[in-house]
Scaffold this active site. Structure first.
Site, PDB file in Angstrom:
ATOM      1  N   ASN A  19     -10.394   0.048   0.444  1.00 26.86           N
ATOM      2  CA  ASN A  19      -8.937   0.152   0.419  1.00 26.86           C
ATOM      3  C   ASN A  19      -8.423  -0.412  -0.913  1.00 26.86           C
ATOM      4  O   ASN A  19      -8.577  -1.597  -1.183  1.00 26.86           O
ATOM      5  CB  ASN A  19      -8.393  -0.652   1.615  1.00 26.86           C
ATOM      6  CG  ASN A  19      -6.889  -0.717   1.670  1.00 26.86           C
ATOM      7  OD1 ASN A  19      -6.201  -0.326   0.735  1.00 26.86           O
ATOM      8  ND2 ASN A  19      -6.367  -1.238   2.754  1.00 26.86           N
ATOM      9  N   CYS A  38       0.817  -1.236   0.000  1.00 24.52           N
ATOM     10  CA  CYS A  38       0.000   0.000   0.000  1.00 24.52           C
ATOM     11  C   CYS A  38       0.839   1.269   0.000  1.00 24.52           C
ATOM     12  O   CYS A  38       0.329   2.354  -0.281  1.00 24.52           O
ATOM     13  CB  CYS A  38      -0.929  -0.004   1.202  1.00 24.52           C
ATOM     14  SG  CYS A  38      -1.910  -1.476   1.278  1.00 24.52           S
ATOM     15  N   HIS A  46      -3.256   7.100   3.250  1.00 27.75           N
ATOM     16  CA  HIS A  46      -3.689   5.835   2.669  1.00 27.75           C
ATOM     17  C   HIS A  46      -5.108   5.521   3.150  1.00 27.75           C
ATOM     18  O   HIS A  46      -5.405   5.607   4.341  1.00 27.75           O
ATOM     19  CB  HIS A  46      -2.726   4.714   3.068  1.00 27.75           C
ATOM     20  CG  HIS A  46      -3.195   3.363   2.639  1.00 27.75           C
ATOM     21  ND1 HIS A  46      -3.744   3.140   1.394  1.00 27.75           N
ATOM     22  CD2 HIS A  46      -3.227   2.164   3.285  1.00 27.75           C
ATOM     23  CE1 HIS A  46      -4.078   1.874   1.288  1.00 27.75           C
ATOM     24  NE2 HIS A  46      -3.786   1.263   2.427  1.00 27.75           N
TER      25      HIS A  46
HETATM   26  N1  ACO Z   1     -18.822  -8.122  10.065  1.00 27.63           N
HETATM   27  C1  ACO Z   1     -19.265  -8.395  11.311  1.00 27.63           C
HETATM   28  N2  ACO Z   1     -18.440  -8.759  12.314  1.00 27.63           N
HETATM   29  C2  ACO Z   1     -17.122  -8.855  12.039  1.00 27.63           C
HETATM   30  C3  ACO Z   1     -16.602  -8.587  10.757  1.00 27.63           C
HETATM   31  C4  ACO Z   1     -17.504  -8.209   9.775  1.00 27.63           C
HETATM   32  N3  ACO Z   1     -17.128  -7.913   8.504  1.00 27.63           N
HETATM   33  N4  ACO Z   1     -15.271  -8.751  10.786  1.00 27.63           N
HETATM   34  C5  ACO Z   1     -14.944  -9.107  12.045  1.00 27.63           C
HETATM   35  N5  ACO Z   1     -16.079  -9.168  12.790  1.00 27.63           N
HETATM   36  C6  ACO Z   1     -16.220  -9.514  14.201  1.00 27.63           C
HETATM   37  C7  ACO Z   1     -15.065 -10.340  14.718  1.00 27.63           C
HETATM   38  O1  ACO Z   1     -15.285 -11.713  14.448  1.00 27.63           O
HETATM   39  C8  ACO Z   1     -15.109 -10.023  16.179  1.00 27.63           C
HETATM   40  O2  ACO Z   1     -16.137 -10.779  16.783  1.00 27.63           O
HETATM   41  P1  ACO Z   1     -15.948 -11.373  18.278  1.00 27.63           P
HETATM   42  O3  ACO Z   1     -15.805 -10.147  19.148  1.00 27.63           O
HETATM   43  O4  ACO Z   1     -17.192 -12.139  18.477  1.00 27.63           O
HETATM   44  O5  ACO Z   1     -14.700 -12.183  18.216  1.00 27.63           O
HETATM   45  C9  ACO Z   1     -15.566  -8.556  16.228  1.00 27.63           C
HETATM   46  O6  ACO Z   1     -16.173  -8.306  14.951  1.00 27.63           O
HETATM   47  C10 ACO Z   1     -14.435  -7.586  16.428  1.00 27.63           C
HETATM   48  O7  ACO Z   1     -13.404  -7.903  15.508  1.00 27.63           O
HETATM   49  P2  ACO Z   1     -12.054  -7.145  15.515  1.00 27.63           P
HETATM   50  O8  ACO Z   1     -11.127  -7.780  14.518  1.00 27.63           O
HETATM   51  O9  ACO Z   1     -11.591  -6.998  16.926  1.00 27.63           O
HETATM   52  O10 ACO Z   1     -12.531  -5.715  14.967  1.00 27.63           O
HETATM   53  P3  ACO Z   1     -11.732  -4.387  14.906  1.00 27.63           P
HETATM   54  O11 ACO Z   1     -12.452  -3.344  15.630  1.00 27.63           O
HETATM   55  O12 ACO Z   1     -10.261  -4.571  15.199  1.00 27.63           O
HETATM   56  O13 ACO Z   1     -11.851  -4.003  13.371  1.00 27.63           O
HETATM   57  C11 ACO Z   1     -10.587  -4.027  11.354  1.00 27.63           C
HETATM   58  C12 ACO Z   1     -11.307  -4.869  12.392  1.00 27.63           C
HETATM   59  C13 ACO Z   1     -11.605  -3.165  10.656  1.00 27.63           C
HETATM   60  C14 ACO Z   1      -9.944  -4.953  10.327  1.00 27.63           C
HETATM   61  C15 ACO Z   1      -9.522  -3.150  12.042  1.00 27.63           C
HETATM   62  O14 ACO Z   1      -8.711  -3.945  12.869  1.00 27.63           O
HETATM   63  C16 ACO Z   1      -8.660  -2.451  11.058  1.00 27.63           C
HETATM   64  O15 ACO Z   1      -9.111  -1.586  10.325  1.00 27.63           O
HETATM   65  N6  ACO Z   1      -7.350  -2.723  11.024  1.00 27.63           N
HETATM   66  C17 ACO Z   1      -6.477  -2.121  10.062  1.00 27.63           C
HETATM   67  C18 ACO Z   1      -6.644  -2.858   8.798  1.00 27.63           C
HETATM   68  C19 ACO Z   1      -5.958  -2.217   7.652  1.00 27.63           C
HETATM   69  O16 ACO Z   1      -5.705  -1.028   7.649  1.00 27.63           O
HETATM   70  N7  ACO Z   1      -5.644  -3.028   6.671  1.00 27.63           N
HETATM   71  C20 ACO Z   1      -5.039  -2.659   5.472  1.00 27.63           C
HETATM   72  C21 ACO Z   1      -3.656  -2.194   5.660  1.00 27.63           C
HETATM   73  S1  ACO Z   1      -2.479  -2.633   4.534  1.00 27.63           S
HETATM   74  C22 ACO Z   1      -3.174  -2.658   3.139  1.00 27.63           C
HETATM   75  O17 ACO Z   1      -3.789  -1.691   2.808  1.00 27.63           O
HETATM   76  C23 ACO Z   1      -3.109  -3.910   2.309  1.00 27.63           C
END
Ligand code: ACO
Length: 317
Positions: free
Chosen positions: A273, A110, A243
Site C-alpha cells: 500500500n 490515501c 486504492h
Molecule cells: N503476521 C502474523 N500474524 C499477524 C500479523 C502478521 N503480520 N498481523 C496480525 N497478526 C495476527 C493478529 O495478532 C491476530 O492474532 P490473534 O488472533 O492471536 O489475536 C490475527 O493475526 C488476526 O489479526 P486481525 O487483525 O484480526 O487480522 P485481519 O484478518 O483483520 O487482517 C489486516 C488484518 C490485514 C490489517 C486487515 O484488517 C486489513 O487489511 N484492514 C484494512 C487495512 C487497510 O486497508 N489499511 C490501509 C488503509 S488507509 C491507508 O492506506 C493508509
C-alpha cells in the site's frame, strides 16, 4: 467537469523487501501476509528521498505529455509527509524543475489522488490554469513501526504523477470525509519547545478491521452515487482502479459488483500500500503496457485516514 490526463509517470525506490525478509524482523510469515493482504513484496527507500521519487515521476509525466515545466499553471503534490515540514514537497519538486507556478501540498491520505484531481478540475474549469502537474508521493517506511507486525507488512514507498489539461475525460468526481482521527493516524509529536513536554513523532497506528469496514462501505457509496449520477451500469466500466491497500478489499468490491477479475488490475502484490501514490502508479503501469485504450471508462476509488474517500470516472481520451 473539464479535465483530461495527457501524461503519466511513476518511480519506485530500488530496494525490494520480501515477506520472507520481514519475517526476520517481526513474527510473521509469507503465508499470513499473502493470505490476509495479497502482498508479496514492497519497495522501500534506502538512499532515495521522497523528493527524488516525486521528481522522477514528475519528469516522466511531463515528458509523456509533451509539457514543459514553464508551461505549468500549478503543481499539486499529494503526500502525508515530505522531506521538510516546510517548504512543501511541491516546492521541492518545482525547485528541481525550475518552475515558477504556484506549488502546494495536499494531505487527504490515501484518497489524495482523487482530491488532487478535484482541485485540478476546479482550477482548470475556472481558467486559473491550462496545465497542472499532480504528483502523489509517499514514503510510508518513515511512519512505519517496524516492530508492529500488524502494520509494517502492509506499506511501501513510491510516487506516481500525471499532467492534467482541459478536456472532456473526467465524467464524475465525488469526495467526502467522515471526520474521525482515531481509526488511522500518525501522531506529529510536539517538537522541542522548552515550554511543553517533548513528545516525539509517533508511528502509524490503525484499527485494521474498522478500516476494512470503512473501505468497503465507502466503495459501495461511491459506486451507487457515480452510477446514478452518470446513468451507467457497473458493466459499462472497463476498468476499476481501486486504492491498493489490500487484495481482499479489492476482491470484495469485485465480488459485490459481479464483474470479471481482469477489470480489477492490481499492483498491491508487488508494491504493498503506497497510500495516495497507489492509483497513479497503477494508472501509469497500465498505460505503459498499452492496457488502456481511447474510450475506455475507468472507475477510480480510494479511501484513507481522515476518514477521507473519493471516486472519479474517466473516459480515456
Ligand atoms: N503476521 C502474523 N500474524 C499477524 C500479523 C502478521 N503480520 N498481523 C496480525 N497478526 C495476527 C493478529 O495478532 C491476530 O492474532 P490473534 O488472533 O492471536 O489475536 C490475527 O493475526 C488476526 O489479526 P486481525 O487483525 O484480526 O487480522 P485481519 O484478518 O483483520 O487482517 C489486516 C488484518 C490485514 C490489517 C486487515 O484488517 C486489513 O487489511 N484492514 C484494512 C487495512 C487497510 O486497508 N489499511 C490501509 C488503509 S488507509 C491507508 O492506506 C493508509
Amino acid at each position: 467537469m473539464s479535465l483530461k490526463i495527457t501524461g503519466t509517470g511513476s518511480c519506485l525506490p530500488k530496494k525490494t523487501v520480501s515477506n520472507e525478509e520481514l519475517s526476520k524482523i517481526v513474527e510473521t510469515s509469507d503465508k499470513w501476509i499473502k493470505e490476509r493482504t495479497g502482498i508479496s513484496k514492497r519497495q522501500i527507500c534506502v538512499d532515495e528521498t521522497i523528493t527524488d521519487l516525486a521528481y522522477e515521476a514528475a519528469v516522466q509525466a511531463l515528458e509523456s505529455s509533451g509539457t514543459k515545466a514553464e508551461d505549468l499553471g500549478y503543481i499539486i503534490c499529494s503526500t502525508i509527509g515530505s522531506d521538510h515540514i516546510t517548504p512543501s514537497l511541491a516546492c521541492a519538486v518545482g525547485e528541481r524543475l525550475n518552475s515558477m507556478c504556484p506549488a502546494f501540498d495536499l494531505n487527504a491520505a490515501c484518497s489524495g489522488f482523487i482530491y488532487s484531481l478535484d482541485m485540478a478540475d476546479s482550477l482548470i474549469s475556472t481558467n486559473k490554469a491550462d496545465k497542472i502537474l499532480i504528483i502523489c508521493a509517499e514514503k510510508m517506511s518513515s511512519y512505519t513501526d517496524w516492530t508492529d507486525r500488524s502494520t509494517c507488512v502492509l506499506f511501501g514507498d513510491g510516487a506516481g504523477a500525471c499532467v492534467c489539461e482541459k478536456g472532456e475525460s473526467l465524467k464524475y468526481l465525488y469526495t467526502d470525509t467522515l471526520c474521525n482521527t482515531s481509526i488511522l493516524q500518525v501522531d506529529a509529536g510536539n517538537g522541542n519547545s522548552p515550554f511543553s513536554d517533548n513528545i516525539p513523532r509517533g508511528y502509524l497506528k490503525m484499527d485494521g478491521k474498522e478500516v476494512f469496514k470503512f473501505a468497503v462501505t465507502a466503495f459501495e457509496r461511491h459506486i451507487e452515487k457515480a452510477m446514478k449520477a452518470i446513468n451507467l451500469n457497473v458493466s459499462d466500466i472497463d476498468m476499476y482502479l481501486l486504492h491498493q491497500a489490500n487484495k481482499r478489499i479489492i476482491d470484495f468490491a469485485r465480488t459485490r459488483l459481479n464483474q470479471p477479475d481482469n477489470k480489477f488490475p492490481t499492483n498491491v502484490e508487488k508494491f504493498g500500500n503506497i497510500s495516495s501514490a497507489s492509483i497513479p502508479i497503477l494508472l501509469d503501469e497500465l498505460l505503459r503496457d498499452n492496457l488502456i485504450n481511447k474510450g475506455d471508462r475507468l472507475f477510480l476509488s480510494a479511501f484513507g485516514a481522515g476518514l477521507t474517500s473519493g471516486c472519479a470516472v474517466l473516459e480515456w481520451q
